[in-house]
Design a protein around this motif. Structure first.
Motif, PDB file in Angstrom:
ATOM      1  N   TYR A 184       0.988  -1.208   0.005  1.00 47.44           N
ATOM      2  CA  TYR A 184      -0.151  -0.279  -0.159  1.00 47.44           C
ATOM      3  C   TYR A 184       0.917   1.175   0.221  1.00 47.44           C
ATOM      4  O   TYR A 184       0.718   1.887  -0.741  1.00 47.44           O
ATOM      5  CB  TYR A 184      -1.221  -0.062   0.897  1.00 47.44           C
ATOM      6  CG  TYR A 184      -2.394  -0.775   1.047  1.00 47.44           C
ATOM      7  CD1 TYR A 184      -2.591  -2.070  -0.063  1.00 47.44           C
ATOM      8  CD2 TYR A 184      -2.848  -0.917   2.294  1.00 47.44           C
ATOM      9  CE1 TYR A 184      -3.572  -2.352   0.209  1.00 47.44           C
ATOM     10  CE2 TYR A 184      -4.084  -1.888   2.290  1.00 47.44           C
ATOM     11  CZ  TYR A 184      -4.181  -2.754   0.954  1.00 47.44           C
ATOM     12  OH  TYR A 184      -5.237  -3.555   1.193  1.00 47.44           O
TER      13      TYR A 184
ATOM     14  N   THR B  69      -1.003   4.486  -1.189  1.00 46.22           N
ATOM     15  CA  THR B  69      -2.810   4.609  -0.689  1.00 46.22           C
ATOM     16  C   THR B  69      -2.022   4.058   0.852  1.00 46.22           C
ATOM     17  O   THR B  69      -3.633   4.016   1.176  1.00 46.22           O
ATOM     18  CB  THR B  69      -3.675   3.764  -1.392  1.00 46.22           C
ATOM     19  OG1 THR B  69      -2.305   2.619  -1.202  1.00 46.22           O
ATOM     20  CG2 THR B  69      -3.234   3.910  -2.899  1.00 46.22           C
TER      21      THR B  69
ATOM     22  N   TRP C 274      -6.523   7.260   7.790  1.00 45.03           N
ATOM     23  CA  TRP C 274      -6.381   6.403   6.774  1.00 45.03           C
ATOM     24  C   TRP C 274      -7.528   5.277   6.969  1.00 45.03           C
ATOM     25  O   TRP C 274      -8.422   4.699   6.536  1.00 45.03           O
ATOM     26  CB  TRP C 274      -5.431   5.979   7.010  1.00 45.03           C
ATOM     27  CG  TRP C 274      -4.899   4.564   5.716  1.00 45.03           C
ATOM     28  CD1 TRP C 274      -4.978   4.595   4.476  1.00 45.03           C
ATOM     29  CD2 TRP C 274      -5.377   3.235   5.351  1.00 45.03           C
ATOM     30  NE1 TRP C 274      -4.961   3.732   3.978  1.00 45.03           N
ATOM     31  CE2 TRP C 274      -5.527   2.701   4.750  1.00 45.03           C
ATOM     32  CE3 TRP C 274      -5.805   2.225   6.968  1.00 45.03           C
ATOM     33  CZ2 TRP C 274      -5.328   1.631   4.650  1.00 45.03           C
ATOM     34  CZ3 TRP C 274      -5.784   0.669   6.745  1.00 45.03           C
ATOM     35  CH2 TRP C 274      -5.595   0.560   5.435  1.00 45.03           C
TER      36      TRP C 274
ATOM     37  N   ALA D  41     -10.723   6.816   6.989  1.00 42.41           N
ATOM     38  CA  ALA D  41     -11.828   7.018   5.600  1.00 42.41           C
ATOM     39  C   ALA D  41     -11.790   5.748   4.700  1.00 42.41           C
ATOM     40  O   ALA D  41     -12.567   5.984   3.565  1.00 42.41           O
ATOM     41  CB  ALA D  41      -9.759   7.604   4.732  1.00 42.41           C
ATOM     42  N   ARG D  42     -10.653   5.007   5.181  1.00 43.75           N
ATOM     43  CA  ARG D  42     -11.406   2.933   4.827  1.00 43.75           C
ATOM     44  C   ARG D  42     -13.135   3.327   5.095  1.00 43.75           C
ATOM     45  O   ARG D  42     -13.961   2.368   4.041  1.00 43.75           O
ATOM     46  CB  ARG D  42     -11.077   2.081   5.037  1.00 43.75           C
ATOM     47  CG  ARG D  42      -9.301   2.150   4.652  1.00 43.75           C
ATOM     48  CD  ARG D  42      -9.120   2.085   3.136  1.00 43.75           C
ATOM     49  NE  ARG D  42      -9.374   3.623   2.382  1.00 43.75           N
ATOM     50  CZ  ARG D  42      -8.107   4.506   2.627  1.00 43.75           C
ATOM     51  NH1 ARG D  42      -6.920   4.522   3.588  1.00 43.75           N
ATOM     52  NH2 ARG D  42      -8.596   5.331   1.787  1.00 43.75           N
TER      53      ARG D  42
ATOM     54  N   ALA E  85     -15.436   5.758   5.589  1.00 36.74           N
ATOM     55  CA  ALA E  85     -16.206   6.522   4.416  1.00 36.74           C
ATOM     56  C   ALA E  85     -16.136   5.758   3.608  1.00 36.74           C
ATOM     57  O   ALA E  85     -17.451   6.048   2.847  1.00 36.74           O
ATOM     58  CB  ALA E  85     -15.327   8.001   4.503  1.00 36.74           C
ATOM     59  N   GLU E  86     -15.035   5.710   2.872  1.00 39.35           N
ATOM     60  CA  GLU E  86     -15.321   5.124   1.605  1.00 39.35           C
ATOM     61  C   GLU E  86     -16.710   3.293   1.149  1.00 39.35           C
ATOM     62  O   GLU E  86     -17.085   3.607   0.319  1.00 39.35           O
ATOM     63  CB  GLU E  86     -13.830   4.354   1.308  1.00 39.35           C
ATOM     64  CG  GLU E  86     -13.174   5.458   0.837  1.00 39.35           C
ATOM     65  CD  GLU E  86     -11.583   4.785   0.597  1.00 39.35           C
ATOM     66  OE1 GLU E  86     -11.701   3.349   0.303  1.00 39.35           O
ATOM     67  OE2 GLU E  86     -11.165   5.479  -0.191  1.00 39.35           O
ATOM     68  N   ARG E  87     -16.660   2.548   2.559  1.00 38.01           N
ATOM     69  CA  ARG E  87     -17.497   1.704   2.554  1.00 38.01           C
ATOM     70  C   ARG E  87     -18.666   2.002   2.832  1.00 38.01           C
ATOM     71  O   ARG E  87     -19.472   1.719   1.892  1.00 38.01           O
ATOM     72  CB  ARG E  87     -17.298   0.786   3.882  1.00 38.01           C
ATOM     73  CG  ARG E  87     -17.895  -0.378   4.264  1.00 38.01           C
ATOM     74  CD  ARG E  87     -18.196  -0.695   5.405  1.00 38.01           C
ATOM     75  NE  ARG E  87     -18.691   0.133   6.417  1.00 38.01           N
ATOM     76  CZ  ARG E  87     -18.566   0.212   7.584  1.00 38.01           C
ATOM     77  NH1 ARG E  87     -18.123  -0.737   8.255  1.00 38.01           N
ATOM     78  NH2 ARG E  87     -19.278   1.451   8.705  1.00 38.01           N
ATOM     79  N   ASP E  88     -18.567   3.543   3.338  1.00 41.94           N
ATOM     80  CA  ASP E  88     -20.239   3.523   3.472  1.00 41.94           C
ATOM     81  C   ASP E  88     -21.097   4.569   2.367  1.00 41.94           C
ATOM     82  O   ASP E  88     -21.929   4.450   2.417  1.00 41.94           O
ATOM     83  CB  ASP E  88     -20.061   4.657   4.855  1.00 41.94           C
ATOM     84  CG  ASP E  88     -20.331   4.227   6.251  1.00 41.94           C
ATOM     85  OD1 ASP E  88     -20.031   3.497   6.361  1.00 41.94           O
ATOM     86  OD2 ASP E  88     -19.337   4.791   6.773  1.00 41.94           O
ATOM     87  N   VAL E  89     -20.120   4.968   1.483  1.00 42.90           N
ATOM     88  CA  VAL E  89     -20.718   5.433   0.474  1.00 42.90           C
ATOM     89  C   VAL E  89     -20.673   4.592  -0.852  1.00 42.90           C
ATOM     90  O   VAL E  89     -21.367   5.099  -1.286  1.00 42.90           O
ATOM     91  CB  VAL E  89     -19.369   6.479  -0.168  1.00 42.90           C
ATOM     92  CG1 VAL E  89     -19.415   7.242  -1.891  1.00 42.90           C
ATOM     93  CG2 VAL E  89     -19.057   7.624   0.764  1.00 42.90           C
ATOM     94  N   ALA E  90     -19.894   3.859  -0.368  1.00 44.52           N
ATOM     95  CA  ALA E  90     -20.102   2.578  -1.399  1.00 44.52           C
ATOM     96  C   ALA E  90     -21.259   2.237  -1.213  1.00 44.52           C
ATOM     97  O   ALA E  90     -21.691   1.175  -2.463  1.00 44.52           O
ATOM     98  CB  ALA E  90     -18.837   1.443  -1.804  1.00 44.52           C
TER      99      ALA E  90
END
Length: 62
Positions: free
Chosen positions: A23, A28, A50, A53-54, A56-61
């Motif tokens: 990573y 990343t 970090w 952010a992971r 948050a990405e999960r929640d958006v996706a």
């Protein structure tokens, strides 16, 4: 401000050593801070950011 050594970063994130360095190479994951000699550590705040952010990405996706 708190420094975390690799074992602590691995325990906190659940990632393997090789994955962390993959990573980092991909740009990343937070880079380590040289402490002197061959010693490095990561800033706890950057690791926690970090991880957030992971999530948050999960929640958006999701």
């Amino acid at each position: 401000m708190k420094f975390l050594r690799l074992k602590s970063v691995m325990a906190l994130t659940g990632l393997a050593r090789a994955t962390i360095y993959q990573y980092i190479a991909a740009g990343t994951f937070p880079r380590a801070v040289p402490l002197g000699g061959r010693s490095v550590a990561w800033l706890e705040s950057e690791i926690l950011e970090w991880m957030s952010a992971r999530v948050a990405e999960r929640d958006v996706a999701g």
